[in-house]
Design a protein around this motif. Structure first.
Motif, PDB file in Angstrom:
ATOM      1  N   THR A   1       0.841  -1.199   0.000  1.00 34.51           N
ATOM      2  CA  THR A   1       0.000   0.000   0.000  1.00 34.51           C
ATOM      3  C   THR A   1       0.872   1.243   0.000  1.00 34.51           C
ATOM      4  OG1 THR A   1      -1.722  -1.133   1.265  1.00 34.51           O
ATOM      5  CG2 THR A   1      -1.809   1.249   1.222  1.00 34.51           C
ATOM      6  N   ARG A   2       0.499   2.221  -0.833  1.00 33.35           N
ATOM      7  CA  ARG A   2       1.149   3.526  -0.807  1.00 33.35           C
ATOM      8  C   ARG A   2       0.093   4.619  -0.799  1.00 33.35           C
ATOM      9  NH1 ARG A   2       6.393   4.640  -4.358  1.00 33.35           N
ATOM     10  NH2 ARG A   2       6.143   6.534  -3.122  1.00 33.35           N
ATOM     11  N   THR A   3       0.377   5.685  -0.063  1.00 30.54           N
ATOM     12  CA  THR A   3      -0.551   6.813   0.030  1.00 30.54           C
ATOM     13  C   THR A   3       0.175   8.083  -0.389  1.00 30.54           C
ATOM     14  OG1 THR A   3      -1.717   5.748   1.864  1.00 30.54           O
ATOM     15  CG2 THR A   3      -2.119   8.093   1.531  1.00 30.54           C
TER      16      THR A   3
ATOM     17  N   GLY B   1      -7.229   5.226   4.425  1.00 24.67           N
ATOM     18  CA  GLY B   1      -6.774   3.958   4.969  1.00 24.67           C
ATOM     19  C   GLY B   1      -7.911   3.104   5.475  1.00 24.67           C
ATOM     20  N   ASP B   2      -8.869   3.717   6.166  1.00 31.83           N
ATOM     21  CA  ASP B   2     -10.004   2.951   6.692  1.00 31.83           C
ATOM     22  C   ASP B   2     -10.935   2.492   5.577  1.00 31.83           C
ATOM     23  OD1 ASP B   2      -9.174   2.972   9.292  1.00 31.83           O
ATOM     24  OD2 ASP B   2     -10.862   4.136  10.072  1.00 31.83           O
ATOM     25  N   VAL B   3     -11.138   3.332   4.567  1.00 37.24           N
ATOM     26  CA  VAL B   3     -11.969   2.894   3.437  1.00 37.24           C
ATOM     27  C   VAL B   3     -11.315   1.698   2.745  1.00 37.24           C
ATOM     28  CG1 VAL B   3     -12.858   3.547   1.153  1.00 37.24           C
ATOM     29  CG2 VAL B   3     -13.091   5.120   3.087  1.00 37.24           C
ATOM     30  N   ASP B   4      -9.999   1.746   2.597  1.00 39.15           N
ATOM     31  CA  ASP B   4      -9.284   0.602   2.024  1.00 39.15           C
ATOM     32  C   ASP B   4      -9.433  -0.633   2.914  1.00 39.15           C
ATOM     33  OD1 ASP B   4      -7.234  -0.745   0.278  1.00 39.15           O
ATOM     34  OD2 ASP B   4      -6.092  -0.665   2.140  1.00 39.15           O
ATOM     35  N   ARG B   5      -9.348  -0.459   4.222  1.00 37.78           N
ATOM     36  CA  ARG B   5      -9.527  -1.596   5.137  1.00 37.78           C
ATOM     37  C   ARG B   5     -10.915  -2.202   4.985  1.00 37.78           C
ATOM     38  NH1 ARG B   5      -6.850   2.298   8.257  1.00 37.78           N
ATOM     39  NH2 ARG B   5      -4.642   1.739   8.500  1.00 37.78           N
ATOM     40  N   PHE B   6     -11.922  -1.346   4.813  1.00 36.85           N
ATOM     41  CA  PHE B   6     -13.284  -1.869   4.630  1.00 36.85           C
ATOM     42  C   PHE B   6     -13.387  -2.722   3.377  1.00 36.85           C
ATOM     43  CE2 PHE B   6     -17.248  -1.177   2.254  1.00 36.85           C
ATOM     44  CZ  PHE B   6     -18.090  -1.983   3.014  1.00 36.85           C
ATOM     45  N   TYR B   7     -12.981  -2.170   2.236  1.00 37.05           N
ATOM     46  CA  TYR B   7     -13.138  -2.921   0.986  1.00 37.05           C
ATOM     47  C   TYR B   7     -12.250  -4.165   0.952  1.00 37.05           C
ATOM     48  CZ  TYR B   7     -16.277   0.447  -1.163  1.00 37.05           C
ATOM     49  OH  TYR B   7     -17.368   1.232  -1.460  1.00 37.05           O
ATOM     50  N   THR B   8     -11.077  -4.078   1.584  1.00 38.06           N
ATOM     51  CA  THR B   8     -10.215  -5.259   1.661  1.00 38.06           C
ATOM     52  C   THR B   8     -10.870  -6.349   2.501  1.00 38.06           C
ATOM     53  OG1 THR B   8      -8.224  -3.904   1.403  1.00 38.06           O
ATOM     54  CG2 THR B   8      -7.933  -6.091   2.345  1.00 38.06           C
ATOM     55  N   ALA B   9     -11.408  -5.964   3.652  1.00 33.71           N
ATOM     56  CA  ALA B   9     -12.088  -6.936   4.518  1.00 33.71           C
ATOM     57  C   ALA B   9     -13.296  -7.539   3.823  1.00 33.71           C
ATOM     58  CB  ALA B   9     -12.500  -6.262   5.827  1.00 33.71           C
ATOM     59  N   LEU B  10     -14.033  -6.713   3.091  1.00 33.88           N
ATOM     60  CA  LEU B  10     -15.197  -7.221   2.361  1.00 33.88           C
ATOM     61  C   LEU B  10     -14.763  -8.202   1.279  1.00 33.88           C
ATOM     62  CD1 LEU B  10     -18.262  -7.073   1.814  1.00 33.88           C
ATOM     63  CD2 LEU B  10     -17.805  -5.102   0.322  1.00 33.88           C
ATOM     64  N   SER B  11     -13.741  -7.845   0.516  1.00 34.93           N
ATOM     65  CA  SER B  11     -13.287  -8.678  -0.596  1.00 34.93           C
ATOM     66  C   SER B  11     -12.781 -10.047  -0.138  1.00 34.93           C
ATOM     67  CB  SER B  11     -12.167  -7.977  -1.373  1.00 34.93           C
ATOM     68  OG  SER B  11     -12.626  -6.778  -1.951  1.00 34.93           O
ATOM     69  N   ARG B  12     -12.100 -10.074   1.006  1.00 35.03           N
ATOM     70  CA  ARG B  12     -11.507 -11.343   1.433  1.00 35.03           C
ATOM     71  C   ARG B  12     -12.431 -12.162   2.338  1.00 35.03           C
ATOM     72  NH1 ARG B  12      -6.852  -8.328   4.952  1.00 35.03           N
ATOM     73  NH2 ARG B  12      -8.077  -7.908   6.831  1.00 35.03           N
ATOM     74  N   GLY B  13     -13.674 -11.732   2.501  1.00 29.36           N
ATOM     75  CA  GLY B  13     -14.657 -12.524   3.224  1.00 29.36           C
ATOM     76  C   GLY B  13     -14.664 -12.347   4.724  1.00 29.36           C
TER      77      GLY B  13
ATOM     78  N   ALA C   1      -6.840  -7.991 -11.079  1.00 26.83           N
ATOM     79  CA  ALA C   1      -5.470  -7.507 -10.919  1.00 26.83           C
ATOM     80  C   ALA C   1      -5.048  -7.430  -9.454  1.00 26.83           C
ATOM     81  CB  ALA C   1      -5.333  -6.134 -11.565  1.00 26.83           C
ATOM     82  N   ASN C   2      -5.964  -7.783  -8.530  1.00 24.34           N
ATOM     83  CA  ASN C   2      -5.680  -7.666  -7.096  1.00 24.34           C
ATOM     84  C   ASN C   2      -5.183  -6.260  -6.770  1.00 24.34           C
ATOM     85  OD1 ASN C   2      -5.561  -8.481  -4.444  1.00 24.34           O
ATOM     86  ND2 ASN C   2      -3.588  -9.517  -4.636  1.00 24.34           N
ATOM     87  N   LEU C   3      -5.934  -5.280  -7.289  1.00 30.06           N
ATOM     88  CA  LEU C   3      -5.514  -3.882  -7.245  1.00 30.06           C
ATOM     89  C   LEU C   3      -6.691  -3.020  -6.817  1.00 30.06           C
ATOM     90  CD1 LEU C   3      -3.118  -1.972  -8.058  1.00 30.06           C
ATOM     91  CD2 LEU C   3      -4.080  -1.951 -10.360  1.00 30.06           C
ATOM     92  N   SER C   4      -6.446  -2.051  -5.954  1.00 32.64           N
ATOM     93  CA  SER C   4      -7.531  -1.160  -5.533  1.00 32.64           C
ATOM     94  C   SER C   4      -6.997   0.238  -5.301  1.00 32.64           C
ATOM     95  CB  SER C   4      -8.217  -1.687  -4.271  1.00 32.64           C
ATOM     96  OG  SER C   4      -7.301  -1.822  -3.216  1.00 32.64           O
ATOM     97  N   VAL C   5      -7.918   1.211  -5.310  1.00 30.26           N
ATOM     98  CA  VAL C   5      -7.544   2.612  -5.129  1.00 30.26           C
ATOM     99  C   VAL C   5      -8.648   3.325  -4.363  1.00 30.26           C
ATOM    100  CG1 VAL C   5      -8.557   3.268  -7.368  1.00 30.26           C
ATOM    101  CG2 VAL C   5      -6.823   4.735  -6.332  1.00 30.26           C
TER     102      VAL C   5
END
Length: 315
Positions: free
Chosen positions: A29-31, A217-229, A288-292
């Motif tokens: 992750t980079r910001t 960062g928190d929005v990314d944590r949400f979508y990551t948690a959702l994506s991985r179940g 692509a296992n990629l998010s923004v």
């Protein structure tokens, strides 16, 4: 990719008020930040600044509803009347699936329909909508609806027995590790429009449709948690991320709380958000296992935010 985003940020310095861009590739992750969080106080944007994420809220509320489906406390085929009797006169015709996919046909109030600001409450949208006939038969068409998500907020409160903010904290924010996120929290940035401080975005009147305040960062944590179940099992995530048809006026495909963004390199899913002085984007490109996640505190910033998202996903 990092070089391309930094070039864009440099190009927009002084054009857009400020921006934050978070990119995730796998576990990396980079910001990136640019511009001002607050022009008057000359404060630069920081990676941990809190934004009103506006309609990105909808994916979070949809996830909370689908958690209730997972525990069999709710069904996608339940009607509004089944869950919150008396909330809508047309409630016997509208299902949870209709609300989640913007296919309920509810009248979405316009500014001129609403009471004076001093008399507004978070029930006002529903009350005004309830006084109008349905715009189409539920399930037959799609029309973007803030009021539909306000109804879903009432559903979550009814079924969980908690205020929406508490239910979201216990079931979404805490499990996803979103420690800097609140429903109707306090932003740390000022929104701007035409280089002037934008008015209050009034998200307190649309908590379930656009009331979350969070960081990239928190929005990314949400979508990551959702994506991985971590928040829903795979079957429900698949249901959520299956397009059910286009919605107007944006002419985009929509699932259950999920917007699909057609990029040159593929179809990303997530959500876009907008309000006075703010533009937000959160997209995941699954193949692509990629998010923004992009947040811009400028009312004219949607094209700029789209450019950052495209650079992250497709360059």
């Amino acid at each position: 990719m990092a070089q391309r985003i930094e070039e864009q940020l440099n190009a927009y310095e002084g054009v857009a008020t400020g921006a934050i861009v978070l990119v995730r590739m796998g576990d990396q992750t980079r910001t990136f930040t640019s511009g001002m969080a607050d022009v008057k106080h000359r404060r630069r944007m920081r990676p941990d600044d809190r934004f009103p994420v506006m309609s990105i809220t909808k994916t979070m509320v949809a996830t909370a509803v689908l958690q209730l489906v997972a525990t069999r406390r709710l069904s996608l085929n339940d009607t509004v009347k089944d869950v919150v009797p008396g909330l809508l006169p047309q409630g016997h015709r509208i299902t949870m699936r209709d609300l989640l996919s913007h296919r309920a046909g509810l009248y979405d109030p316009r500014d001129e329909d609403l009471p004076a600001l001093s008399r507004m409450t978070d029930d006002s949208l529903i009350e005004v909508s309830a006084d109008h006939p349905l715009e189409f038969r539920p399930g037959t068409s799609g029309s973007y609806s803030n009021v539909g998500y306000e109804v879903l907020g009432k559903v979550v409160e009814q079924v969980t027995g908690e205020p929406l903010g508490d239910a979201m904290e216990h079931n979404i924010f805490d499990p996803a590790g979103m420690s800097d996120t609140q429903l109707l929290g306090s932003p740390s940035v000022q929104g701007y429009y035409d280089s002037k401080a934008a008015p209050d975005p009034y998200v307190r009147f649309i908590p379930a449709a656009g009331g979350v305040v969070s960081t990239v960062g928190d929005v990314d944590r949400f979508y990551t948690a959702l994506s991985r179940g971590d928040l829903l099992d795979e079957d429900l995530v698949a249901t959520m991320t299956t397009p059910l048809g286009t919605i107007e006026p944006f002419n985009v495909d929509y699932g259950l709380g999920v917007w699909f963004d057609r990029e040159s390199c593929g179809v990303a899913w997530g959500h876009s958000g907008a309000g006075p002085g703010f533009a937000t984007k959160a997209w995941t490109l699954p193949d692509a296992n990629l998010s923004v996640v992009v947040m811009v505190n400028d009312g004219d910033g949607h094209t700029i935010a789209d450019g950052f998202a495209t650079a992250a996903l497709c360059d």
